[in-house]
Design an enzyme around this catalytic site. Structure first.
Site, PDB file in Angstrom:
ATOM      1  N   ASP A  26      25.420  48.378  59.944  1.00 47.58           N
ATOM      2  CA  ASP A  26      24.783  49.076  58.824  1.00 47.58           C
ATOM      3  C   ASP A  26      23.463  48.404  58.446  1.00 47.58           C
ATOM      4  O   ASP A  26      23.320  47.190  58.587  1.00 47.58           O
ATOM      5  CB  ASP A  26      25.750  49.068  57.622  1.00 47.58           C
ATOM      6  CG  ASP A  26      25.409  50.145  56.614  1.00 47.58           C
ATOM      7  OD1 ASP A  26      24.515  50.972  56.882  1.00 47.58           O
ATOM      8  OD2 ASP A  26      26.042  50.160  55.543  1.00 47.58           O
ATOM      9  N   ASN A  28      20.151  49.704  59.277  1.00 48.72           N
ATOM     10  CA  ASN A  28      18.960  49.966  60.107  1.00 48.72           C
ATOM     11  C   ASN A  28      17.849  50.637  59.302  1.00 48.72           C
ATOM     12  O   ASN A  28      16.681  50.287  59.436  1.00 48.72           O
ATOM     13  CB  ASN A  28      19.318  50.897  61.282  1.00 48.72           C
ATOM     14  CG  ASN A  28      20.245  50.248  62.277  1.00 48.72           C
ATOM     15  OD1 ASN A  28      20.461  49.053  62.227  1.00 48.72           O
ATOM     16  ND2 ASN A  28      20.805  51.039  63.180  1.00 48.72           N
ATOM     17  N   ARG A  39      12.957  55.333  59.477  1.00 51.17           N
ATOM     18  CA  ARG A  39      14.336  54.880  59.676  1.00 51.17           C
ATOM     19  C   ARG A  39      14.680  54.695  61.160  1.00 51.17           C
ATOM     20  O   ARG A  39      15.342  53.746  61.544  1.00 51.17           O
ATOM     21  CB  ARG A  39      15.307  55.900  59.057  1.00 51.17           C
ATOM     22  CG  ARG A  39      15.201  56.026  57.547  1.00 51.17           C
ATOM     23  CD  ARG A  39      16.117  57.127  57.049  1.00 51.17           C
ATOM     24  NE  ARG A  39      17.471  56.915  57.537  1.00 51.17           N
ATOM     25  CZ  ARG A  39      18.326  56.056  56.997  1.00 51.17           C
ATOM     26  NH1 ARG A  39      17.964  55.340  55.968  1.00 51.17           N
ATOM     27  NH2 ARG A  39      19.520  55.918  57.495  1.00 51.17           N
ATOM     28  N   THR A  72      31.451  60.825  61.949  1.00 50.57           N
ATOM     29  CA  THR A  72      31.533  62.275  61.726  1.00 50.57           C
ATOM     30  C   THR A  72      30.581  62.661  60.582  1.00 50.57           C
ATOM     31  O   THR A  72      29.886  63.673  60.646  1.00 50.57           O
ATOM     32  CB  THR A  72      32.985  62.649  61.328  1.00 50.57           C
ATOM     33  OG1 THR A  72      33.868  62.080  62.295  1.00 50.57           O
ATOM     34  CG2 THR A  72      33.191  64.137  61.268  1.00 50.57           C
ATOM     35  N   ASN A  74      27.849  61.197  59.729  1.00 51.52           N
ATOM     36  CA  ASN A  74      26.421  61.057  60.076  1.00 51.52           C
ATOM     37  C   ASN A  74      25.783  62.373  60.518  1.00 51.52           C
ATOM     38  O   ASN A  74      24.562  62.521  60.490  1.00 51.52           O
ATOM     39  CB  ASN A  74      26.219  60.004  61.177  1.00 51.52           C
ATOM     40  CG  ASN A  74      26.384  58.575  60.706  1.00 51.52           C
ATOM     41  OD1 ASN A  74      26.705  57.685  61.495  1.00 51.52           O
ATOM     42  ND2 ASN A  74      26.176  58.318  59.422  1.00 51.52           N
ATOM     43  N   ARG A 194      31.069  43.995  58.760  1.00 50.11           N
ATOM     44  CA  ARG A 194      30.128  45.012  58.290  1.00 50.11           C
ATOM     45  C   ARG A 194      28.867  44.321  57.806  1.00 50.11           C
ATOM     46  O   ARG A 194      28.936  43.392  56.996  1.00 50.11           O
ATOM     47  CB  ARG A 194      30.721  45.865  57.163  1.00 50.11           C
ATOM     48  CG  ARG A 194      29.738  46.953  56.731  1.00 50.11           C
ATOM     49  CD  ARG A 194      30.320  47.985  55.806  1.00 50.11           C
ATOM     50  NE  ARG A 194      29.371  49.095  55.650  1.00 50.11           N
ATOM     51  CZ  ARG A 194      29.696  50.336  55.393  1.00 50.11           C
ATOM     52  NH1 ARG A 194      30.949  50.660  55.252  1.00 50.11           N
ATOM     53  NH2 ARG A 194      28.771  51.274  55.276  1.00 50.11           N
TER      54      ARG A 194
END
Ligand code: FPP
Length: 253
Positions: A26, A28, A39, A72, A74, A194
């Site tokens: 997570d 980016n 992004r 899913t 995303n 994470r």
């Protein structure tokens, strides 16, 4: 920097390395924004972290690495970002396959693979076939994946088997459910990492992470490199995994 990496790595207890590590990559987008970039620039940079972490797994003996590459949920991102991510996935898998193969990495995919663009499915299948006999590290990409989707499918399959008379409802147990998940051929992860300071599980391996240790770091994914990874392993090695038992029971065993 390389001295520090060596220091951290040399502190790892090689007899207690997790067999399977799952990572929610997570941050980016935030990383890119901080550089004043789009992004997608962050996703491109994130690929360099993926490469380093796969390499690190090979070096310290982690046998399974599952990366949450596309959930899913995303699919609901702006179309430009979804398209760019799919293109990046195709390009990365294609470009990295020779290197992965050389290093003995076996590629797998979990999730609703049929929902991916055909070009992505084709590239994925080609790379899975090329690396099929490798044994060093199993790299599992979670693509169009969500745990609720996976568990729902497992329930449907089991219900169908009950309907056909192949399964007796009294025989439904945790093992049977595990055998109907996409991860049926992999051990459960012992460690879930994470990045980016978020403390959520985000529909990722809900069943499989039942007894995993969690490691959260503020570091954004494009900055998460070997050094940080070794820190996560060292943190894991300091923990006592009790599986519902008492500390005394664990010590006495
Ligand atoms: C989360 O950051 C990252 C993703 C949704 C995509 C991850 C994809 C890659 C690292 C590239 C390809 C990977 C492989 C395995 C080939 P975010 O966009 O949610 O960041 P933010 O929270 O800062 O917005």
């Amino acid at each position: 920097m390389s001295g520090l990496i060596l220091d951290l790595k040399s502190n790892i207890d090689f007899k207690n390395v997790p067999q399977h590590i799952a990572i929610i990559m997570d941050g980016n987008g935030r990383w890119a924004k901080k550089q004043g970039e789009d992004r997608i620039f962050g996703h491109h940079e994130g690929v360099n972290s993926v490469r380093e972490i796969v390499e690190a797994c090979g070096e310290i003996g982690v046998k399974y690495l599952t990366l949450y590459a596309f959930s899913t949920e995303n699919w609901n991102r702006p179309k430009d970002e979804v398209d760019a991510l799919m293109e990046l996935l195709i390009a990365t898998i294609s470009l990295e396959t020779p290197n992965l193969h050389k290093k003995g990495v076996k590629l797998h995919a979990i999730g609703d693979i049929k929902s991916l663009p055909q070009g992505c499915q084709n590239q994925l299948q080609e790379s899975i076939d090329i690396t099929a006999n490798n044994t060093t590290v199993n790299l599992i990409l979670a693509l169009s994946y969500s745990s609720k989707w996976e568990i729902t499918n497992a329930v449907k399959q089991i219900a169908e088997n009950v309907k056909q008379g192949v399964v007796n409802p009294n025989d439904i147990n945790a093992n049977l459910i595990s055998e109907h998940l996409n991860t049926k051929n992999f051990p459960d992860p012992e460690l879930m990492i994470r990045t980016s300071g978020e403390h959520r599980i985000s529909n990722f391996l809900l069943w499989q992470l039942a007894y995993a240790e969690f490691y959260f770091t503020e570091t954004l994914w494009p900055d998460f490199r070997k050094n940080e990874f070794y820190q996560a392993i060292l943190s894991y090695q300091k923990r006592e995994r009790r599986f519902g038992l008492t500390g005394e029971q664990i010590q006495n065993n």
